[in-house]
Design an enzyme around this catalytic site. Structure first.
Site, PDB file in Angstrom:
ATOM      1  N   GLY A 112      74.865  80.393  78.111  1.00 50.58           N
ATOM      2  CA  GLY A 112      75.215  79.900  76.779  1.00 50.58           C
ATOM      3  C   GLY A 112      74.530  78.572  76.572  1.00 50.58           C
ATOM      4  O   GLY A 112      74.834  77.613  77.253  1.00 50.58           O
ATOM      5  N   HIS A 113      73.562  78.569  75.708  1.00 52.13           N
ATOM      6  CA  HIS A 113      72.858  77.320  75.436  1.00 52.13           C
ATOM      7  C   HIS A 113      73.320  76.744  74.114  1.00 52.13           C
ATOM      8  O   HIS A 113      73.277  77.435  73.098  1.00 52.13           O
ATOM      9  CB  HIS A 113      71.344  77.566  75.334  1.00 52.13           C
ATOM     10  CG  HIS A 113      70.705  77.785  76.658  1.00 52.13           C
ATOM     11  ND1 HIS A 113      69.412  78.219  76.791  1.00 52.13           N
ATOM     12  CD2 HIS A 113      71.179  77.630  77.894  1.00 52.13           C
ATOM     13  CE1 HIS A 113      69.125  78.302  78.073  1.00 52.13           C
ATOM     14  NE2 HIS A 113      70.180  77.952  78.752  1.00 52.13           N
ATOM     15  N   THR A 140      80.057  79.894  76.552  1.00 52.68           N
ATOM     16  CA  THR A 140      80.281  81.338  76.478  1.00 52.68           C
ATOM     17  C   THR A 140      81.764  81.677  76.461  1.00 52.68           C
ATOM     18  O   THR A 140      82.201  82.552  75.737  1.00 52.68           O
ATOM     19  CB  THR A 140      79.567  82.035  77.667  1.00 52.68           C
ATOM     20  OG1 THR A 140      78.182  81.698  77.593  1.00 52.68           O
ATOM     21  CG2 THR A 140      79.719  83.544  77.616  1.00 52.68           C
ATOM     22  N   THR A 141      82.557  80.969  77.262  1.00 52.91           N
ATOM     23  CA  THR A 141      83.966  81.357  77.417  1.00 52.91           C
ATOM     24  C   THR A 141      84.945  80.314  76.882  1.00 52.91           C
ATOM     25  O   THR A 141      86.129  80.613  76.770  1.00 52.91           O
ATOM     26  CB  THR A 141      84.291  81.573  78.915  1.00 52.91           C
ATOM     27  OG1 THR A 141      84.013  80.336  79.588  1.00 52.91           O
ATOM     28  CG2 THR A 141      83.452  82.674  79.527  1.00 52.91           C
ATOM     29  N   GLY A 142      84.466  79.114  76.599  1.00 56.53           N
ATOM     30  CA  GLY A 142      85.360  78.038  76.134  1.00 56.53           C
ATOM     31  C   GLY A 142      86.227  77.454  77.234  1.00 56.53           C
ATOM     32  O   GLY A 142      87.066  76.592  76.987  1.00 56.53           O
ATOM     33  N   ASP A 171      73.979  59.426  78.931  1.00 59.29           N
ATOM     34  CA  ASP A 171      74.790  58.659  77.975  1.00 59.29           C
ATOM     35  C   ASP A 171      76.288  58.840  78.206  1.00 59.29           C
ATOM     36  O   ASP A 171      77.084  57.956  77.889  1.00 59.29           O
ATOM     37  CB  ASP A 171      74.443  59.080  76.534  1.00 59.29           C
ATOM     38  CG  ASP A 171      74.559  60.581  76.351  1.00 59.29           C
ATOM     39  OD1 ASP A 171      73.879  61.314  77.100  1.00 59.29           O
ATOM     40  OD2 ASP A 171      75.339  61.035  75.487  1.00 59.29           O
ATOM     41  N   GLN A 190      71.769  79.851  84.247  1.00 59.03           N
ATOM     42  CA  GLN A 190      72.665  79.484  85.359  1.00 59.03           C
ATOM     43  C   GLN A 190      72.000  78.388  86.209  1.00 59.03           C
ATOM     44  O   GLN A 190      71.237  77.601  85.677  1.00 59.03           O
ATOM     45  CB  GLN A 190      73.075  80.707  86.194  1.00 59.03           C
ATOM     46  CG  GLN A 190      73.994  81.668  85.452  1.00 59.03           C
ATOM     47  CD  GLN A 190      73.265  82.660  84.557  1.00 59.03           C
ATOM     48  OE1 GLN A 190      72.279  83.244  84.971  1.00 59.03           O
ATOM     49  NE2 GLN A 190      73.733  82.863  83.360  1.00 59.03           N
ATOM     50  N   LYS A 195      70.237  72.653  80.063  1.00 63.25           N
ATOM     51  CA  LYS A 195      68.888  73.260  80.001  1.00 63.25           C
ATOM     52  C   LYS A 195      68.493  73.602  78.568  1.00 63.25           C
ATOM     53  O   LYS A 195      67.336  73.506  78.213  1.00 63.25           O
ATOM     54  CB  LYS A 195      68.836  74.553  80.835  1.00 63.25           C
ATOM     55  CG  LYS A 195      68.956  74.344  82.317  1.00 63.25           C
ATOM     56  CD  LYS A 195      68.857  75.649  83.059  1.00 63.25           C
ATOM     57  CE  LYS A 195      69.982  76.613  82.786  1.00 63.25           C
ATOM     58  NZ  LYS A 195      71.311  76.165  83.233  1.00 63.25           N
ATOM     59  N   ASP A 252      74.981  75.096  83.219  1.00 66.26           N
ATOM     60  CA  ASP A 252      75.492  74.137  82.230  1.00 66.26           C
ATOM     61  C   ASP A 252      74.926  72.731  82.420  1.00 66.26           C
ATOM     62  O   ASP A 252      75.598  71.748  82.123  1.00 66.26           O
ATOM     63  CB  ASP A 252      77.038  74.053  82.265  1.00 66.26           C
ATOM     64  CG  ASP A 252      77.678  75.418  82.122  1.00 66.26           C
ATOM     65  OD1 ASP A 252      77.147  76.220  81.342  1.00 66.26           O
ATOM     66  OD2 ASP A 252      78.687  75.666  82.792  1.00 66.26           O
ATOM     67  N   GLU A 253      73.709  72.629  82.920  1.00 62.19           N
ATOM     68  CA  GLU A 253      73.112  71.308  83.162  1.00 62.19           C
ATOM     69  C   GLU A 253      72.522  70.691  81.897  1.00 62.19           C
ATOM     70  O   GLU A 253      72.022  69.567  81.937  1.00 62.19           O
ATOM     71  CB  GLU A 253      72.002  71.395  84.221  1.00 62.19           C
ATOM     72  CG  GLU A 253      72.436  71.877  85.602  1.00 62.19           C
ATOM     73  CD  GLU A 253      72.299  73.374  85.752  1.00 62.19           C
ATOM     74  OE1 GLU A 253      72.046  74.061  84.736  1.00 62.19           O
ATOM     75  OE2 GLU A 253      72.447  73.871  86.882  1.00 62.19           O
TER      76      GLU A 253
END
Ligand code: IMP
Length: 445
Positions: free
Chosen positions: A49-50, A308-310, A341, A232, A25, A22-23
């Site tokens: 999840g992108h 992906t999962t919220g 930002d 990941q 990418k 979750d960086e």
């Protein structure tokens, strides 16, 4: 030949997560894929999840490389991946509905399939672990990789005909059903029903199955530019992450070679993506986690909820010990810092610069979770800035406090910053002059 190899290597760029996934990418890869002829994924599955923002459109991609949004880019799913055919066809339908061409997608025949029983096993495993659960995405990733290693997986190449698919399924299903029924009390699956469920996916995906390794090797040798898209992050790597709180694949840059079927000499530029702060989803250690108001502020400002999962992501401060570690295990040649930002308006910023472990300071990430549990991060604090930086397009135009923070980040991580992202849109990107990345971008195929 040696010259040829060097030239090939200059054409490739591996982009990997250098924290816990979750960086950001997706945004970085989407931006860079406009410069690539091919984009290849090499590990993971739809646990990734992108979120890609393209003008007024927001795309959430799980298997398909973000490069699909560029109509000329060939997108590859490599042998190191695990693919859920039912999810993939939905993803393709969704893209097509919104006018995105998907004819440039190819799937390695050697990639393994995530089947319905893998998802059921993932859920049951997690339930049985109780308090010790991993916090997986529930997508069946671990059981699919386990079956690959146990040599009882079904591969993408088995989708080329319903007969072949059913024959493979009939070999493996009785054991899967026994495990589900006898250990977990799950009803299991019927062979014919399961074959019928997958039939539309076989029709849609079977024709996309290709020898990805051969295709990539030919394209690289022919001077084409290839972007390898990691999923990941370093600390979720099956070997080098915070085991067992990890995913089930090798997430480091070297996996781009084995996960697509290339030799390592093809890989040269390795860009590690980090957020300007840190997040983690799922269970497991997170030394720089901030459970106070500052962590909540980061979550809300950065919209830190899983694609992906919220699930709400755990939030904390940039950890330079982890960045150094990620740099070493990936061989990073540059860093991309995202979501800078999000820090605008925070009064004070923190950065973990070393760990205090049993009365000694170290900048090296500990070997085991037991050692890690005895460490506390040592923080440096930095002044924040109030300016909105989302329109800044050059590093020198950033507020002095932001530059000071980035200088420290670069120095402590031991890797040069080559890209800075100041917002989700493609245009909100700063490329550092005279960097490897700038050279890769301008190296036309
Ligand atoms: P799995 O990959 O679904 O087995 O989940 C194992 C661990 O990796 C869990 O902590 C997940 O939350 C985490 N994880 C898996 N994929 C991602 C991702 O794309 N981003 C962030 N965390 C992930």
């Amino acid at each position: 030949m040696i010259g040829g190899v060097v030239m090939d290597a200059q054409k490739s760029l591996v982009v990997v997560g250098a924290q816990w996934g979750d960086e950001g990418k997706g945004k970085v890869i989407d931006y860079l894929s406009g410069e690539a002829d091919l984009v290849a994924r090499f590990q993971g599955g739809d646990n990734a999840g992108h979120t890609v923002v393209y003008g007024a459109n927001i795309f959430k991609l799980h298997h398909v490389p973000s490069g699909i949004l560029n109509s000329g880019t060939i997108c590859l799913l490599g042998n190191g991946m695990v693919i859920n055919p039912l999810v993939l066809i939905k993803e393709l339908e969704e893209l097509e509905k919104r006018g995105i061409k998907t004819t440039n997608l190819r799937i390695s025949g050697k990639a393994h399939l995530i089947m319905a029983y893998h998802q059921a096993l993932d859920d049951e495993n997690e339930k049985s672990l109780g308090d010790k659960k991993i916090g997986t995405t529930g997508r069946g990733i671990g059981p699919a990789y386990a079956d690959k290693v146990l040599r009882r997986g079904i591969r993408a190449g088995d989708m080329i005909s319903p007969d072949r698919f059913q024959a493979c399924l009939s070999e493996v299903l009785p054991l899967q059903n026994r495990i589900l029924r006898e250990i977990y009390g799950h009803p299991g699956y019927d062979l014919i029903e399961l074959t019928d469920l997958y039939r539309p996916a076989l029709e849609r995906l079977g024709p996309l199955v290709t020898d990805v390794a051969l295709l990539l090797s030919e394209q690289l040798t022919g001077g084409k530019k290839v972007l390898f898209e990691g999923a990941q992050g370093a600390l979720l790597d099956i070997d080098h992450g915070t085991y067992p709180y990890v995913t089930s694949s090798s997430t480091v840059a070297a996996a781009a070679a084995s996960g697509t079927g290339l030799g390592p000499h093809h890989l040269k530029n390795v860009l590690g993506v980090v957020k300007a702060y840190a997040t983690r989803v799922g269970e497991g250690p997170f030394p720089s986690e901030d459970s106070s108001e500052a962590g909540d502020q980061l979550r809300e400002r950065g919209n830190e909820y899983g694609t992906t999962t919220g699930r709400p992501r755990r939030c904390g401060w940039f950890d330079a010990v982890i960045a150094r570690y990620a740099a070493r295990i990936n061989g990073l040649t540059g860093l991309a810092v995202t979501k800078l930002d999000v820090l605008s308006g925070m009064e004070l910023l923190k950065m973990a610069v070393s760990y205090r472990c049993r009365e000694k300071d170290t900048v090296n990430f500990p070997l085991s979770l037991e050692e890690l549990a005895q460490c506390t991060p040592v923080y440096e604090t930095f002044p924040g800035w109030d300016e909105d930086i989302s329109r800044v397009r050059s590093q020198k135009d950033l507020p002095a406090a932001a530059r000071q923070f980035l200088n420290a980040l670069e120095e402590k991580a031991g890797v040069k910053i080559e890209l800075i992202s100041v917002g989700p849109d493609r245009t909100q990107t700063i490329i550092m002059p005279n960097s490897h990345l700038e050279a890769w971008i301008s190296n036309k195929s």
